[in-house]
Design an enzyme around this catalytic site. Structure first.
Site, PDB file in Angstrom:
ATOM      1  N   HIS A 272       0.850  -1.188   0.000  1.00  0.00           N
ATOM      2  CA  HIS A 272       0.000   0.000   0.000  1.00  0.00           C
ATOM      3  C   HIS A 272       0.890   1.244   0.000  1.00  0.00           C
ATOM      4  O   HIS A 272       2.013   1.216   0.513  1.00  0.00           O
ATOM      5  CB  HIS A 272      -0.891   0.032   1.241  1.00  0.00           C
ATOM      6  CG  HIS A 272      -2.039  -0.918   1.184  1.00  0.00           C
ATOM      7  ND1 HIS A 272      -3.159  -0.737   1.946  1.00  0.00           N
ATOM      8  CD2 HIS A 272      -2.247  -2.049   0.464  1.00  0.00           C
ATOM      9  CE1 HIS A 272      -4.015  -1.713   1.708  1.00  0.00           C
ATOM     10  NE2 HIS A 272      -3.470  -2.534   0.808  1.00  0.00           N
TER      11      HIS A 272
ATOM     12  N   GLU B 164       0.775   3.970   1.724  1.00  0.00           N
ATOM     13  CA  GLU B 164       1.151   4.426   3.065  1.00  0.00           C
ATOM     14  C   GLU B 164       2.286   3.596   3.643  1.00  0.00           C
ATOM     15  O   GLU B 164       3.217   4.132   4.251  1.00  0.00           O
ATOM     16  CB  GLU B 164      -0.051   4.326   4.033  1.00  0.00           C
ATOM     17  CG  GLU B 164      -1.260   5.091   3.607  1.00  0.00           C
ATOM     18  CD  GLU B 164      -2.260   4.268   2.807  1.00  0.00           C
ATOM     19  OE1 GLU B 164      -3.471   4.490   2.985  1.00  0.00           O
ATOM     20  OE2 GLU B 164      -1.848   3.401   2.012  1.00  0.00           O
TER      21      GLU B 164
ATOM     22  N   CYS C  97      -6.837   2.326   4.989  1.00  0.00           N
ATOM     23  CA  CYS C  97      -7.551   1.157   5.505  1.00  0.00           C
ATOM     24  C   CYS C  97      -7.126   0.937   6.964  1.00  0.00           C
ATOM     25  O   CYS C  97      -6.212   1.594   7.464  1.00  0.00           O
ATOM     26  CB  CYS C  97      -7.229  -0.069   4.661  1.00  0.00           C
ATOM     27  SG  CYS C  97      -5.518  -0.633   4.797  1.00  0.00           S
TER      28      CYS C  97
ATOM     29  N   CYS D  45      -3.332   0.092   7.410  1.00  0.00           N
ATOM     30  CA  CYS D  45      -2.436   1.245   7.298  1.00  0.00           C
ATOM     31  C   CYS D  45      -2.618   2.218   8.458  1.00  0.00           C
ATOM     32  O   CYS D  45      -1.647   2.787   8.952  1.00  0.00           O
ATOM     33  CB  CYS D  45      -2.637   1.940   5.952  1.00  0.00           C
ATOM     34  SG  CYS D  45      -2.048   0.944   4.571  1.00  0.00           S
TER      35      CYS D  45
END
Length: 172
Positions: free
Chosen positions: A60, A62, A90, A93
């Site tokens: 991801h 992040e 999410c 994260c």
């Protein structure tokens, strides 16, 4: 604490995150970009979504930006830093944000399907509870890029229905 008040500084940094989201888009990845900025205003971590390319949910935007920031800083503790990301994180994260002691989270578009606010992780006492959160910074730009991406994906899969309700609403 969730705020919608955006500063000129937030907009400038979010523009950089949006450029990274465009890089993800160009690589046929869900267009999400993120940067980590230290207390001096220096970008110390950058990332964009690479889940498909790396075949891992750990890719991801992040997570990539936070890992790079930790390497740059030489410490996993990012307590003087802010994370700018084009889409609401999410739960995975957001937990990393809290564990990394990030001071501020600034995001663009909300994620009504996968956003951290849908889960109780935001109130768990195991994690740092005082992350300052600012939402909706450059949200229209982030939403436009996401909608364009998912429309293109539906066209590629032959699922595009011109003018349908599905075209008008996206779930990110």
């Amino acid at each position: 604490m969730l705020e919608k008040k955006q500063s000129e500084r937030d907009i400038i940094y979010m523009q950089e995150a949006l450029a990274l989201a465009q890089a993800a888009f160009d690589m046929n990845e869900v267009p999400i970009g993120a940067i980590v900025v230290n207390a001096n205003g220096v970008v110390i971590g950058r990332g964009y979504n690479q889940v498909e390319g790396r075949k891992s949910q750990c890719a991801h935007a992040e997570m990539t930006a936070i890992m790079q920031a930790s390497t740059t800083k030489g410490d996993w503790r990012l307590d003087d830093c802010s994370l700018y990301v084009t889409l609401e994180p999410c739960s995975m994260c957001y937990s990393l944000i809290r564990l990394s002691r990030i001071q501020s989270l600034i995001f663009g578009a909300s994620s009504p399907r996968f956003g951290y606010q849908l889960d109780n992780v935001a109130t768990s006492s195991v994690y740092k509870n005082d992350v300052r959160v600012v939402s909706s910074v450059c949200a229209a730009q982030a939403e436009h890029l996401l909608k364009r991406f998912f429309q293109m994906q539906r066209i590629k899969k032959g699922e595009h229905k011109s003018g349908s309700q599905e075209d008008q609403s996206e779930s990110y």
